[in-house]
Design an enzyme around this catalytic site. Structure first.
Site, mmCIF file in Angstrom:
data_model
loop_
_atom_site.group_PDB
_atom_site.id
_atom_site.type_symbol
_atom_site.label_atom_id
_atom_site.label_comp_id
_atom_site.label_asym_id
_atom_site.label_seq_id
_atom_site.Cartn_x
_atom_site.Cartn_y
_atom_site.Cartn_z
ATOM 1 C CG ASP A 71 -0.156 -0.026 2.608
ATOM 2 O OD1 ASP A 71 0.751 -0.864 2.553
ATOM 3 O OD2 ASP A 71 -0.742 0.690 3.616
ATOM 4 C CD GLU A 138 4.196 0.828 7.081
ATOM 5 O OE1 GLU A 138 5.022 1.045 7.779
ATOM 6 O OE2 GLU A 138 3.634 1.564 6.005
#
Length: 473
Positions: A71, A138
């Site tokens: 991400d 994350e």
């Protein structure tokens, strides 16, 4: 080889991958593995593990996990029409610089995923058994890493490629928890004159990375100011700060008093003292008090006023412990930040971010807050916990990293810790015997539309990664 890495990075950036919207990039990684007949596993959190067997001569070497997150933070410049849900991230190459077109580049942490794909797609790189671990979320909750099962991970050496400065190797990171301290609001009829006190123009900063700079916290300053006049006032309204992980730069409080002239005199005096104390660390502090003309029918009770003031005044803030060993001397070991105060659902709510590289110290700080809150008739809840990655004196991969980096670059590596959360702490909890280190290439202005990376640094770091893999036997 750099063109192969950049090819995969560009491919990754053609697929939307904002945090918590990783389904398409996760499925792409699965398809990539299947097309090459590589073992692959995708879990419910959309984490992906791709495995590649060792090359000849490395069959008996320890399995290596290469980890990064798929991400990215999606930010764009004012006026940009970029749609992060559909549009690819543009690549603009200017000499050694690679950037996007008025958006975040996603080098954090797309470069790690590109490294992994380049390794998996190659036939001429020596390496042990590899497990390329690509996690989700994350940048928000770390729920991807927190959802992992050890079932599909056999490696006990972890190379986390989430650093942002070439030649800097991280060997510890902070764990943390958010503490929520709430006071039930008891009100009484408002009396006396009203004034608003505003604390503003503070530098602020990240509550982990910049907590050691001794900058002022607007909420703590409010507590200090109010403590000097607590016998003369009642609180009417209070608010300050905006994020639990940011040092508060602004705070305001409306107070009522039957002797406002004296209150103003005392606050003017303490304001001058505070400004002098922060002459170098926070030179632009403004502390203003002015008459408040809006009508208020109620104010906080005297007991509640005193409890809130004494809580803010007594609440620890800033660095609690520092490392003092040779490798990490001068790095923050534990800290806490009073990030937000707000009135919410008939409560005054304080949000406090606690960080520590040692779990037992984190518990000590949590207990201090609980004791203090209990004495002030407040309630405490905790959430958003994530584990620390504690410093280990002995590390074989660290020895390999240091020696290999010296030979590879001719420079001494920087071995340090970060006072912020990394997925390494979660992986260490998952795999207790894991030998972990974190590093990466030069990436600048991360999480902003001005983000860019050095192409030559991306290349050197990949060549260095290959060298490390060749040394693990």
């Amino acid at each position: 080889m750099i063109e192969k890495v950049l090819k995969w990075f560009e491919k990754i950036n053609s697929i939307p991958r904002e945090s918590d919207k990783e389904e398409r990039i996760s499925n792409f990684l699965v398809d990539f593995a299947k097309e090459r007949n590589l073992e692959v596993y995708q879990d419910e959190a959309l984490n992906v593990i791709i495995k590649k067997p060792a090359t000849k001569g490395y069959e008996n070497a320890p399995t290596v996990i290469i980890q990064g997150h798929m991400d990215m933070v999606c930010e764009k410049a004012q006026g940009s029409n970029h749609n992060f849900d559909e549009d690819p991230i543009a690549f603009i190459r200017e000499g050694d610089i690679l950037r996007a077109d008025n958006t975040t580049l996603g080098a954090d942490d797309g470069i790690a995923i590109a490294y992994g794909l380049a390794l998996l797609d190659s036939n001429d790189i020596e390496h042990p058994n590899l497990e390329i671990l690509c996690t989700t979320a994350e940048e928000t909750t770390m729920n991807g890493a927190l959802s992992l099962s050890k079932e599909h991970l056999k490696g006990e050496i972890v190379l986390n490629i989430d650093g942002e400065e070439e030649g800097v190797f991280l060997i510890s990171s902070a764990g943390g928890i958010t503490s929520l301290v709430s006071f039930d609001i008891n009100r009484e009829k408002c009396s006396g004159d009203l004034a608003k006190i505003v604390v503003s123009e503070l530098k602020g900063g990240h509550s982990g990375m910049e907590i050691n700079k001794q900058r002022a916290n607007a909420i703590k300053l409010m507590g200090r100011i109010l403590y000097e006049v607590k016998d003369l006032i009642n609180i009417v309204n209070i608010k300050g700060g905006s994020k639990d992980n940011a040092i508060a730069t602004y705070g305001e409080i409306v107070v009522a008093s039957n002797n406002m002239k004296r209150v103003k005199e005392i606050i003017s005096k303490i304001s001058l003292m505070i400004k002098a104390e922060y002459e170098f660390e926070d030179p632009d502090i403004k502390i203003d008090i002015e008459d408040f003309r809006e009508k208020r029918d109620e104010m906080f009770s005297k007991d509640l006023t005193e409890n809130i003031i004494e809580f803010i005044y007594s609440m620890p803030y800033g660095v609690e412990y520092m490392f003092n060993n040779d490798e990490l001397k001068g790095v923050v070991k534990a800290s806490l930040n009073l990030g937000i105060v707000e009135e919410k659902d008939k409560e005054v709510l304080f949000t406090i971010s606690i960080r520590s590289a040692v779990d037992s110290i984190l518990d000590e700080i949590r207990n201090k807050i609980k004791i203090l809150a209990n004495r002030m008739n407040a309630k405490v809840e905790e959430n958003s916990a994530y584990p620390s990655w504690q410093y280990s004196k002995d590390s074989n991969i660290r020895n390999i990293i240091v020696n290999t980096y010296k030979d590879f670059s001719g420079k001494e590596p920087i071995i340090t810790a970060v006072h912020a959360g990394l997925e390494c702490g979660i992986l260490k909890n998952l795999i207790p015997n894991a030998d972990i280190i974190s590093f990466g290439p030069d990436i600048f202005r991360v999480h902003t539309p001005d983000e860019y990376c050095s192409i030559s640094s991306v290349e050197r770091t990949f060549e260095y990664l290959k060298k490390i893999l060749s040394e693990i036997k």
